[in-house]
Design a protein around this motif. Structure first.
Motif, mmCIF file in Angstrom:
data_model
loop_
_atom_site.group_PDB
_atom_site.id
_atom_site.type_symbol
_atom_site.label_atom_id
_atom_site.label_comp_id
_atom_site.label_asym_id
_atom_site.label_seq_id
_atom_site.Cartn_x
_atom_site.Cartn_y
_atom_site.Cartn_z
ATOM 1 N N SER A 75 1.072 -1.213 0.315
ATOM 2 C CA SER A 75 -0.049 0.528 0.430
ATOM 3 C C SER A 75 0.798 1.044 -0.077
ATOM 4 O O SER A 75 1.773 1.655 0.517
ATOM 5 C CB SER A 75 -1.362 -0.214 1.568
ATOM 6 N N GLY A 76 0.564 2.085 -0.881
ATOM 7 C CA GLY A 76 1.745 3.596 -1.181
ATOM 8 C C GLY A 76 0.622 3.866 -2.459
ATOM 9 O O GLY A 76 0.200 4.053 -2.628
ATOM 10 N N LYS A 77 1.348 5.540 -2.061
ATOM 11 C CA LYS A 77 0.801 6.974 -3.087
ATOM 12 C C LYS A 77 1.643 6.341 -4.457
ATOM 13 O O LYS A 77 3.083 5.730 -4.001
ATOM 14 C CB LYS A 77 1.698 8.003 -2.421
ATOM 15 N N ILE A 78 0.652 6.244 -5.582
ATOM 16 C CA ILE A 78 1.683 6.281 -6.781
ATOM 17 C C ILE A 78 1.113 7.901 -7.456
ATOM 18 O O ILE A 78 0.422 8.558 -7.433
ATOM 19 C CB ILE A 78 1.390 5.342 -7.495
ATOM 20 N N VAL A 79 1.481 7.501 -8.786
ATOM 21 C CA VAL A 79 1.047 8.442 -9.489
ATOM 22 C C VAL A 79 1.341 7.964 -10.756
ATOM 23 O O VAL A 79 1.918 7.338 -11.552
ATOM 24 C CB VAL A 79 2.290 9.728 -10.029
ATOM 25 N N LEU A 80 -0.423 8.211 -11.282
ATOM 26 C CA LEU A 80 -0.012 7.310 -12.632
ATOM 27 C C LEU A 80 -0.489 7.817 -14.259
ATOM 28 O O LEU A 80 -1.225 8.658 -14.422
ATOM 29 C CB LEU A 80 -1.410 6.459 -12.488
ATOM 30 N N GLY A 81 0.534 7.306 -14.986
ATOM 31 C CA GLY A 81 0.358 8.040 -16.264
ATOM 32 C C GLY A 81 -0.041 6.944 -17.201
ATOM 33 O O GLY A 81 0.019 5.625 -17.076
ATOM 34 N N LEU A 82 0.674 7.388 -18.367
ATOM 35 C CA LEU A 82 0.249 6.599 -19.837
ATOM 36 C C LEU A 82 1.242 4.944 -19.745
ATOM 37 O O LEU A 82 0.919 4.371 -20.206
ATOM 38 C CB LEU A 82 0.791 7.590 -21.256
ATOM 39 N N GLU A 83 2.204 5.189 -18.464
ATOM 40 C CA GLU A 83 3.418 4.246 -19.421
ATOM 41 C C GLU A 83 2.211 2.964 -18.183
ATOM 42 O O GLU A 83 3.172 2.081 -19.034
ATOM 43 C CB GLU A 83 5.061 4.382 -18.362
ATOM 44 N N GLY A 84 1.923 2.872 -17.521
ATOM 45 C CA GLY A 84 0.875 2.417 -16.409
ATOM 46 C C GLY A 84 1.936 1.719 -15.216
ATOM 47 O O GLY A 84 3.068 2.660 -15.087
ATOM 48 N N VAL A 85 1.550 1.252 -14.672
ATOM 49 C CA VAL A 85 2.272 0.438 -13.640
ATOM 50 C C VAL A 85 1.751 -1.036 -13.748
ATOM 51 O O VAL A 85 0.704 -1.642 -13.914
ATOM 52 C CB VAL A 85 1.070 0.402 -12.167
ATOM 53 N N ASP A 86 2.263 -2.151 -13.163
ATOM 54 C CA ASP A 86 2.912 -3.136 -13.227
ATOM 55 C C ASP A 86 2.725 -3.730 -11.869
ATOM 56 O O ASP A 86 3.035 -3.713 -10.765
ATOM 57 C CB ASP A 86 4.577 -4.325 -13.461
ATOM 58 N N LEU A 87 1.118 -4.433 -12.079
ATOM 59 C CA LEU A 87 1.095 -5.041 -10.175
ATOM 60 C C LEU A 87 1.033 -6.586 -9.926
ATOM 61 O O LEU A 87 0.949 -6.280 -8.821
ATOM 62 C CB LEU A 87 -0.715 -5.265 -10.799
ATOM 63 N N THR A 88 2.346 -6.922 -10.576
ATOM 64 C CA THR A 88 2.578 -8.306 -10.545
ATOM 65 C C THR A 88 3.889 -8.016 -9.808
ATOM 66 O O THR A 88 4.222 -8.915 -8.945
ATOM 67 C CB THR A 88 3.160 -9.002 -11.961
ATOM 68 N N GLN A 89 4.262 -7.173 -9.688
ATOM 69 C CA GLN A 89 5.420 -6.637 -9.165
ATOM 70 C C GLN A 89 5.204 -6.334 -7.701
ATOM 71 O O GLN A 89 4.276 -5.419 -7.343
ATOM 72 C CB GLN A 89 6.501 -5.550 -9.593
ATOM 73 N N ASN A 90 6.788 -6.504 -6.488
ATOM 74 C CA ASN A 90 5.428 -5.577 -5.120
ATOM 75 C C ASN A 90 7.621 -5.237 -5.123
ATOM 76 O O ASN A 90 8.356 -5.909 -4.540
ATOM 77 C CB ASN A 90 5.274 -7.337 -4.048
ATOM 78 N N PRO A 91 7.155 -4.018 -5.008
ATOM 79 C CA PRO A 91 6.667 -2.714 -4.531
ATOM 80 C C PRO A 91 5.062 -2.456 -6.677
ATOM 81 O O PRO A 91 6.399 -3.275 -7.451
ATOM 82 C CB PRO A 91 6.767 -1.827 -4.564
ATOM 83 N N PRO A 92 4.708 -2.597 -6.669
ATOM 84 C CA PRO A 92 4.296 -2.624 -7.879
ATOM 85 C C PRO A 92 5.151 -1.796 -8.896
ATOM 86 O O PRO A 92 5.541 0.073 -8.183
ATOM 87 C CB PRO A 92 2.994 -2.085 -8.363
ATOM 88 N N ARG A 93 5.294 -2.086 -9.636
ATOM 89 C CA ARG A 93 6.545 -1.493 -10.646
ATOM 90 C C ARG A 93 6.035 -0.073 -11.715
ATOM 91 O O ARG A 93 5.238 -0.090 -12.582
ATOM 92 C CB ARG A 93 7.155 -1.685 -11.636
#
Length: 224
Positions: free
Chosen positions: A105-123
């Protein structure tokens, strides 16, 4: 010379022999025999009573009944929170299953490149990596969307792992319009279930806009 007319003197009468008086009642021997019979009968009755008493348990010897403690009635299970007002399948943490724990759990900034949820922490993707989902994109003249397998959480209660999983299984979209304060359930193929709480949207920032939020992933996958 004796008088011929005078009778000779009669001999004195012999008293009759003494005859024992007839007994007025039973003899002493019979009384003793009767008394012995009564004593014997009483002794027999006493022996029978004693034998019966020995064979029959006295009230004190009978153990008291054992108290039986019945288990207290269990309270009926309460279903967990729903997955949203629009969910027809019903949602929640599920009955009989422990809720999934938080993976990250944490703060993120989501952009066009996206986030990989399979990673821990998400990349988050970088300049050379694109195509992760979820990702941010503009919509219309002022709105922002989350692209990927997503479902808007509309229930008044806080999102739950199983609730998001059920909602994604029934009402997922490939693009969801979001605004500040929205919560959106996310998953990418077999990635852990996640939820993004939108804290701000920036239509004019970045290549296709940016979305700020608090991301939580759980130890619960979308499939299997």
């Amino acid at each position: 010379m004796s008088d011929p007319l005078q009778q000779p003197a009669s001999p004195p009468p012999v008293p009759p022999a003494a005859v024992p008086p007839a007994p007025a009642g039973p003899s002493r021997a019979k009384l003793w025999a009767a008394g012995a019979a009564v004593v014997s009968a009483i002794a027999g009755v006493a022996s029978a009573i004693a034998a019966f008493s020995n064979n029959s348990p006295s009230p004190a010897a009978v153990p008291p009944p054992t108290a039986v403690t019945l288990p207290a009635p269990q309270a009926a299970s309460t279903p967990g929170a729903g997955a949203g007002a629009g969910s027809s399948a019903g949602t929640g943490t599920g009955t009989g299953a422990a809720p999934a724990s938080v993976r990250w759990s944490g703060k993120i900034v989501l952009g066009l490149e996206g986030v990989d949820l399979t990673q821990n922490p998400p990349r988050r993707g970088d300049g050379s990596t694109f195509g992760y989902r979820p990702a941010a994109a503009r919509s219309g003249s002022s709105s922002m969307t989350v692209k990927g397998t997503a479902a808007l959480w509309t229930d008044a209660s806080a999102p739950t792992p199983q609730g998001c999983r059920d909602l994604l299984a029934t009402q997922s979209r490939s693009e969801v319009v979001v605004a500040e304060g929205d919560s959106v359930c996310l998953v990418n193929e077999k990635s852990p279930i996640a939820v993004l709480k939108v804290t701000a949207t920036h239509y004019d920032d970045g290549t296709y806009g940016l979305i700020e939020g608090e991301l939580t992933t759980w130890n619960l996958r979308g499939t299997g």
